[in-house]
Write a protein that holds these residues in place. Structure first.
Motif, mmCIF file in Angstrom:
data_model
loop_
_atom_site.group_PDB
_atom_site.id
_atom_site.type_symbol
_atom_site.label_atom_id
_atom_site.label_comp_id
_atom_site.label_asym_id
_atom_site.label_seq_id
_atom_site.Cartn_x
_atom_site.Cartn_y
_atom_site.Cartn_z
ATOM 1 N N ALA A 177 0.032 -2.062 -14.929
ATOM 2 C CA ALA A 177 0.146 -1.422 -16.244
ATOM 3 C C ALA A 177 -1.061 -1.738 -17.123
ATOM 4 C CB ALA A 177 1.445 -1.855 -16.930
ATOM 5 N N ARG A 178 -1.587 -2.951 -17.001
ATOM 6 C CA ARG A 178 -2.785 -3.316 -17.782
ATOM 7 C C ARG A 178 -3.907 -2.309 -17.596
ATOM 8 N NH1 ARG A 178 -4.517 -9.139 -18.803
ATOM 9 N NH2 ARG A 178 -6.562 -8.364 -18.199
ATOM 10 N N ILE A 179 -4.089 -1.861 -16.349
ATOM 11 C CA ILE A 179 -5.206 -0.953 -16.083
ATOM 12 C C ILE A 179 -4.734 0.495 -15.938
ATOM 13 C CG2 ILE A 179 -6.792 -2.689 -15.182
ATOM 14 C CD1 ILE A 179 -5.962 -1.907 -12.341
ATOM 15 N N GLY A 180 -3.569 0.781 -16.518
ATOM 16 C CA GLY A 180 -3.153 2.182 -16.613
ATOM 17 C C GLY A 180 -2.484 2.734 -15.375
ATOM 18 N N LEU A 181 -2.090 1.869 -14.444
ATOM 19 C CA LEU A 181 -1.385 2.334 -13.245
ATOM 20 C C LEU A 181 0.122 2.219 -13.454
ATOM 21 C CD1 LEU A 181 -3.625 0.578 -10.559
ATOM 22 C CD2 LEU A 181 -3.585 3.038 -11.123
ATOM 23 N N LYS A 182 0.851 3.243 -13.022
ATOM 24 C CA LYS A 182 2.308 3.177 -13.085
ATOM 25 C C LYS A 182 2.845 2.592 -11.789
ATOM 26 C CE LYS A 182 2.388 7.307 -15.857
ATOM 27 N NZ LYS A 182 3.137 8.399 -16.434
ATOM 28 N N GLU A 196 -3.642 -7.986 -10.449
ATOM 29 C CA GLU A 196 -4.528 -6.874 -10.792
ATOM 30 C C GLU A 196 -5.510 -6.611 -9.652
ATOM 31 O OE1 GLU A 196 -6.386 -6.795 -14.678
ATOM 32 O OE2 GLU A 196 -8.065 -5.655 -13.877
ATOM 33 N N LEU A 211 -8.136 6.145 -6.708
ATOM 34 C CA LEU A 211 -7.108 6.664 -7.603
ATOM 35 C C LEU A 211 -7.620 6.563 -9.038
ATOM 36 C CD1 LEU A 211 -3.801 5.148 -6.161
ATOM 37 C CD2 LEU A 211 -4.879 7.343 -5.651
ATOM 38 N N THR A 212 -7.041 7.348 -9.922
ATOM 39 C CA THR A 212 -7.445 7.293 -11.323
ATOM 40 C C THR A 212 -6.297 6.711 -12.152
ATOM 41 O OG1 THR A 212 -6.672 9.549 -11.594
ATOM 42 C CG2 THR A 212 -9.001 9.261 -11.103
ATOM 43 N N PRO A 213 -6.632 6.164 -13.314
ATOM 44 C CA PRO A 213 -5.559 5.668 -14.188
ATOM 45 C C PRO A 213 -4.515 6.773 -14.393
ATOM 46 C CG PRO A 213 -7.691 4.997 -15.019
ATOM 47 C CD PRO A 213 -7.962 5.932 -13.877
ATOM 48 N N ARG A 246 -6.102 -3.110 -7.907
ATOM 49 C CA ARG A 246 -7.426 -2.494 -7.850
ATOM 50 C C ARG A 246 -7.775 -2.143 -6.407
ATOM 51 N NH1 ARG A 246 -12.092 -4.634 -11.601
ATOM 52 N NH2 ARG A 246 -11.062 -5.235 -13.525
ATOM 53 N N LEU A 254 3.398 -5.380 -13.638
ATOM 54 C CA LEU A 254 2.855 -5.770 -14.947
ATOM 55 C C LEU A 254 1.329 -5.686 -14.943
ATOM 56 C CD1 LEU A 254 5.140 -8.886 -15.710
ATOM 57 C CD2 LEU A 254 5.207 -6.653 -16.860
ATOM 58 N N MET A 289 -10.199 0.929 -6.253
ATOM 59 C CA MET A 289 -11.045 0.608 -7.416
ATOM 60 C C MET A 289 -11.922 -0.605 -7.107
ATOM 61 S SD MET A 289 -8.161 1.010 -10.402
ATOM 62 C CE MET A 289 -7.636 2.622 -11.006
#
Lengths: 357, 357
Positions: B25-30, B290, B2-4, B294, B22, B299
């Motif tokens: 969100a740090r790595i751009g995932l909703k 996280e 998947l991409t951010p 990932r 939370l 990821m």
């Protein structure tokens, strides 16, 4: 002191608001984000949302009534906006600091009045005043608009041969200040917090490298002497105390090395969490974002102790963020992406932090 | 991969879902949180929300269609729920592990079939089978329902003198297993992740202390020998590989000390982020949350390196969380509150982590 479960109103919905909301959630605080930009990234991580203009007084009043305290992620909050909000709830940091930091001239005068060094500067509003200032401060010098400048916007260099009228015109013939050139060895910043009870805690002074006027990297600690670091923190403290400041504040400084050793010159004050404090998310016990939320909630400040011997934060600007997969695979790299839907050159898309054990 | 910007669907809205959102969100995932509980704390930090029953097939389908991958914060996801979701989107970890961990008997057989030690156990469903099992395994032993047990719920001790029929009745006369008593010196757990590509990374084995059947503290690293720690991680890896697992997994084990030295006995598998991994939020380069995001996003996994020489996580159960102000003021304490509106005895309200430099 607010209690867990309280709601923090955040003006602005960019990455700083987003990271504030995320940090608030850790300690049980809810966030209500207010921004006119429909797809702002902070909207993805907050408990409540208002999408309205910063001058929509009815929306501002409703927003303020629904939260316990209001803060902001940017210093260009219109004075009227702050006034409307303050009629309903405490706004922290108190908006006096906005008037001060929105105008480079007033900011420099404020700092100098505290006995803290700044770059030499002069108030210039027309070509004649500029000519006099250039004669006094010499070339090169930097001409900056008094208001609404950031990331190198609203400024131009007055090198040899530059036409002064043209330079003023390029900045829209707006009120400006001329700043004398400071032959600095390095740029550093102090990111610190002052609590509602006046307690003051600073992170390690960090060192910043800018590229194209945008912060590229921050390294903590800065390669400066202990006495210089202590002096830098004392300056930030003097500024925060004089402004009766509550929250996280960042003070950018130049370090000048001359025969007398290291000397500090304050460059700019940011009345908010700051890009040069992003390293604290992974590199310190308490992040600047949680620290800000604690301060404005009237809670005790957290430990600013650094993890590891060195922490380096690198900004991901524009297409830099396309390398996210590579960065995720780097051993020990902590990636942060801000959830922005559109990448543009010069736009801060994320950052990556590495803590050296 | 998947991409951010991708959206992770999370089943469940408690503190684990909240901390997953939370961390994403740090790595751009909703995150899109799905829970039937209207005021669940994860709803405060996510980009999208569905409030519906776990057996509402229409809601499940709509939810799945709106996300890129589905994960869950609890192992008691009904089989039908997983089936409906899988028809639309990948569910990770794959639901085979749910069938396995929802039934203590099947779980123990699975572990034993890998050549990994468990407590002695017997399938018991009536007083006669229980009597035979008690005769074989001896007293004390623990009688546990095969399904739906957690935090000490659904279990009872078969000490000397305990009436067996009454014990079964107290557990609702449901299918049970009897577990022989393990004279353990300490309880440890391995929190680890397996990526979509099969990469496996474990955090330091940590040591857990339970009070009233609820985790009280976790300390990393555990006070066990290096060879024991390596063996523990190898067991977790064998389990994750056999289950074709993707995501963070936790394996609780007993450490038995006898003449032969330290010996490990697997107690329980949790197919999710785990309370004994909460220390990684402040005490490791990449948090378990996280790491899970990932992994399920395909990821690369992040560094599991520990900060500091020792990390201690203490749960805040029920009224413990009322001491939040005191904890915030403790030097170096990292407070986490889960945003739960109601405090009840035995309810996990937050935790506090201390990293020793």
């Amino acid at each position: 002191m607010l209690t867990p479960g309280a709601t923090i109103g955040i003006l602005g919905g960019g990455q700083l608001a987003r990271m504030l909301a995320l940090a608030g959630a850790r300690i049980g605080l809810k966030s209500h984000v207010y921004s006119p930009v429909a797809d702002d990234p902070a909207f993805d991580v907050c408990a409540a949302q208002t999408r309205a203009d910063f001058l929509d007084e009815a929306a501002l009043a409703t927003f303020a009534e629904s939260v316990d305290v209001v803060t902001y992620e940017f210093e260009n909050v219109p004075a009227r906006t702050a006034e409307v909000l303050e009629a309903h709830r405490p706004v922290r940091p108190n908006p006096k600091i906005l008037a001060l930091t929105q105008d480079r001239l007033i900011e420099k005068q404020f700092v100098r009045n505290l006995g803290v060094a700044t770059a030499p500067f002069a108030d210039v509003s027309d070509p004649e005043a500029l000519a006099r200032a250039v004669a006094e401060l010499g070339r090169p010098a930097i001409l900056k608009t008094r208001r609404f400048g950031y990331d190198g916007k609203g400024q131009t260099k007055i090198a040899e041969g530059v036409d002064l009228a043209a330079a003023l015109k390029a900045l829209g013939d707006r009120p400006c200040i001329l700043e004398g050139f400071v032959p600095f060895a390095r740029e550093v910043s102090v990111v610190a917090a002052r609590g509602l009870d006046g307690e003051f805690r600073a992170y390690d002074v960090c060192e910043n490298v800018h590229e194209h006027h945008i912060l590229a990297t921050t390294t903590a600690p800065a390669a400066i002497g202990d006495a210089t670091a202590r002096a830098a923190i004392d300056m930030a403290r003097a500024i925060a105390e004089a402004a009766d400041y509550v929250g996280v504040i960042a003070v950018e400084m130049f370090v000048v090395e001359d025969a007398g050793g290291e000397r500090l010159v304050v460059n700019e004050i940011a009345p908010r969490v700051h890009n040069s404090g992003h390293w604290t998310l992974d590199g310190a016990v308490t992040s600047q974002f949680e620290q800000h939320m604690r301060a404005i909630a009237g809670m005790p400040l957290g430990s600013t102790r650094r993890h590891g011997s060195k922490v380096v934060m690198r900004n991901l600007i524009g297409a830099d963020a396309d390398k996210w997969a590579e960065i995720l695979a780097q051993d020990g790299a902590c990636l942060h992406l801000y959830g922005k839907t559109e990448s543009r050159p010069g736009r801060k898309m994320g950052h990556v932090t590495t803590v050296t054990p």
